[in-house]
Design a protein around this motif. Structure first.
Motif, PDB file in Angstrom:
ATOM      1  N   CYS A  43      -4.626   0.227  -7.077  1.00 61.64           N
ATOM      2  CA  CYS A  43      -3.658   0.096  -8.175  1.00 61.64           C
ATOM      3  C   CYS A  43      -4.246   0.619  -9.482  1.00 61.64           C
ATOM      4  O   CYS A  43      -3.529   1.236 -10.289  1.00 61.64           O
ATOM      5  CB  CYS A  43      -3.246  -1.366  -8.343  1.00 61.64           C
ATOM      6  SG  CYS A  43      -2.195  -1.998  -7.021  1.00 61.64           S
ATOM      7  N   GLY A  74      -7.396   1.072  -0.838  1.00 62.73           N
ATOM      8  CA  GLY A  74      -6.050   0.530  -0.699  1.00 62.73           C
ATOM      9  C   GLY A  74      -5.717   0.089   0.712  1.00 62.73           C
ATOM     10  O   GLY A  74      -5.016  -0.909   0.916  1.00 62.73           O
ATOM     11  N   VAL A 134       2.559   1.751  -3.468  1.00 61.51           N
ATOM     12  CA  VAL A 134       1.649   2.276  -4.491  1.00 61.51           C
ATOM     13  C   VAL A 134       1.236   3.707  -4.158  1.00 61.51           C
ATOM     14  O   VAL A 134       1.041   4.534  -5.058  1.00 61.51           O
ATOM     15  CB  VAL A 134       0.414   1.363  -4.629  1.00 61.51           C
ATOM     16  CG1 VAL A 134      -0.584   1.931  -5.634  1.00 61.51           C
ATOM     17  CG2 VAL A 134       0.842  -0.032  -5.059  1.00 61.51           C
ATOM     18  N   TYR A 191       0.828  -1.210   0.000  1.00 58.61           N
ATOM     19  CA  TYR A 191       0.000   0.000   0.000  1.00 58.61           C
ATOM     20  C   TYR A 191       0.858   1.254   0.000  1.00 58.61           C
ATOM     21  O   TYR A 191       0.619   2.190  -0.776  1.00 58.61           O
ATOM     22  CB  TYR A 191      -0.929  -0.005   1.210  1.00 58.61           C
ATOM     23  CG  TYR A 191      -1.560   1.345   1.478  1.00 58.61           C
ATOM     24  CD1 TYR A 191      -2.620   1.803   0.700  1.00 58.61           C
ATOM     25  CD2 TYR A 191      -1.085   2.175   2.497  1.00 58.61           C
ATOM     26  CE1 TYR A 191      -3.187   3.049   0.927  1.00 58.61           C
ATOM     27  CE2 TYR A 191      -1.644   3.414   2.729  1.00 58.61           C
ATOM     28  CZ  TYR A 191      -2.698   3.850   1.943  1.00 58.61           C
ATOM     29  OH  TYR A 191      -3.251   5.097   2.162  1.00 58.61           O
ATOM     30  N   THR A 200      -4.105   4.374  -9.459  1.00 56.33           N
ATOM     31  CA  THR A 200      -2.721   4.809  -9.663  1.00 56.33           C
ATOM     32  C   THR A 200      -2.293   4.633 -11.112  1.00 56.33           C
ATOM     33  O   THR A 200      -1.628   5.508 -11.691  1.00 56.33           O
ATOM     34  CB  THR A 200      -1.784   4.028  -8.725  1.00 56.33           C
ATOM     35  OG1 THR A 200      -2.220   4.191  -7.376  1.00 56.33           O
ATOM     36  CG2 THR A 200      -0.352   4.519  -8.857  1.00 56.33           C
ATOM     37  N   ALA A 201      -2.670   3.497 -11.716  1.00 57.95           N
ATOM     38  CA  ALA A 201      -2.305   3.238 -13.107  1.00 57.95           C
ATOM     39  C   ALA A 201      -2.934   4.269 -14.042  1.00 57.95           C
ATOM     40  O   ALA A 201      -2.273   4.771 -14.966  1.00 57.95           O
ATOM     41  CB  ALA A 201      -2.737   1.826 -13.504  1.00 57.95           C
TER      42      ALA A 201
END
Length: 285
Positions: free
Chosen positions: A266, A242, A189, A186, A269-270
């Protein structure tokens, strides 16, 4: 008689930041260049020190207070929580505050280059902008992962040692190992999440304000909205989702399972990193 051919001039040597395209300049040298930039900035050291000190220090203090006041009536809630979801108590306040330093560092890693104008030199050395961003993200993620692992394990072992006389918390208990590893993932990320926002905003103060608002301001405000839809919106917020992976067990009010929540984080974030890369290619430095 054949004319003597003049010797060709030697090719110019490449500096550490030079780019010779996809074949002559390996990704490893890009990572090394980004590592040199990150470790040469004083804010990196200070941010990581603050993270470690706050996370370990605050977690230790809370564990000591819980152990000291174990038999008081007002401490019963912590007793129940330590039995049902021990890592939520162990990691809660300490990592909750310490993560803000990771957020700040993630933003600074990229926004400081725009503030100082160093981004122009970086893009001259590495014209392929996405390769530069990828190298920066990989380098920072590796650093974040190592420091987060050291800090999380330190918090776990110190706090469980303090609480051992009252409650036993070990890796063999269901969900504990996953929660410890999840806390490390966590935080890693989270650093990339902050880096992406820093690249999108390109202004240090504004990006830090947005990241901190996303982490500690927006979730409590959304949770105040009544209704099932608001509960699901709250559950899918980046850091709310998260953080589930750092819990020992799924709670009744959780919309997602631990790994589902981490997957949502994720995905957030991506998407932000892709948007950051797209704007990096299209915008002027």
């Amino acid at each position: 008689m054949t004319a003597t051919q003049a010797p060709s001039a030697p090719a110019p040597s490449l500096g550490p930041g030079a780019d010779t395209g996809s074949s002559g300049f390996g990704f490893g040298r890009l990572v090394h260049a980004e590592w040199t930039k990150i470790r040469s900035v004083q804010s990196t050291v200070w941010s990581l020190l603050v993270f470690v000190i706050v996370a370990v220090g605050f977690s230790t203090l809370i564990a000591a207070v819980i152990a000291h006041d174990w038999n008081t009536a007002g401490n019963q809630g912590n007793h129940v929580k330590l039995l049902t979801d021990p890592t939520a108590v162990i990691f809660g306040a300490g990592l909750g505050l310490g993560q803000l330093a990771i957020c700040v560092l993630g933003v600074i890693v990229i926004s400081s280059e725009y503030t100082t104008g160093a981004i122009r030199a970086s893009l001259l050395a590495v014209p392929t902008r996405l390769r530069m961003l990828t190298a920066k993200a990989v380098t920072f993620a590796a650093l974040d992962l190592v420091v987060s692992a050291i800090t999380v394990f330190a918090v776990f072992f110190i706090t469980t040692a303090i609480l051992r006389s009252h409650v036993s918390i070990t890796f063999s208990q269901p969900g504990v190992t996953r929660a410890v590893i999840g806390a490390i993932l966590y935080l890693t990320v989270l650093g990339l999440f902050a880096l992406a926002i820093g690249g999108l905003i390109r202004h240090t103060a504004g990006a830090i304000a947005l990241v901190i608002a996303t982490v500690i301001v927006i979730p409590p405000l959304v949770s105040l909205i009544p209704g099932t839809i608001a509960n699901h919106v709250h559950g899918y917020l980046p850091t709310v989702a998260g953080e589930l992976v750092a819990q020992t067990s799924q709670q009744s009010g959780d919309v997602l399972s631990p790994w589902q929540g981490f997957g949502v984080f994720c995905a957030w974030t991506a998407v932000l990193l892709v948007a950051c890369g797209w704007l990096l290619v299209r915008r002027d430095a």
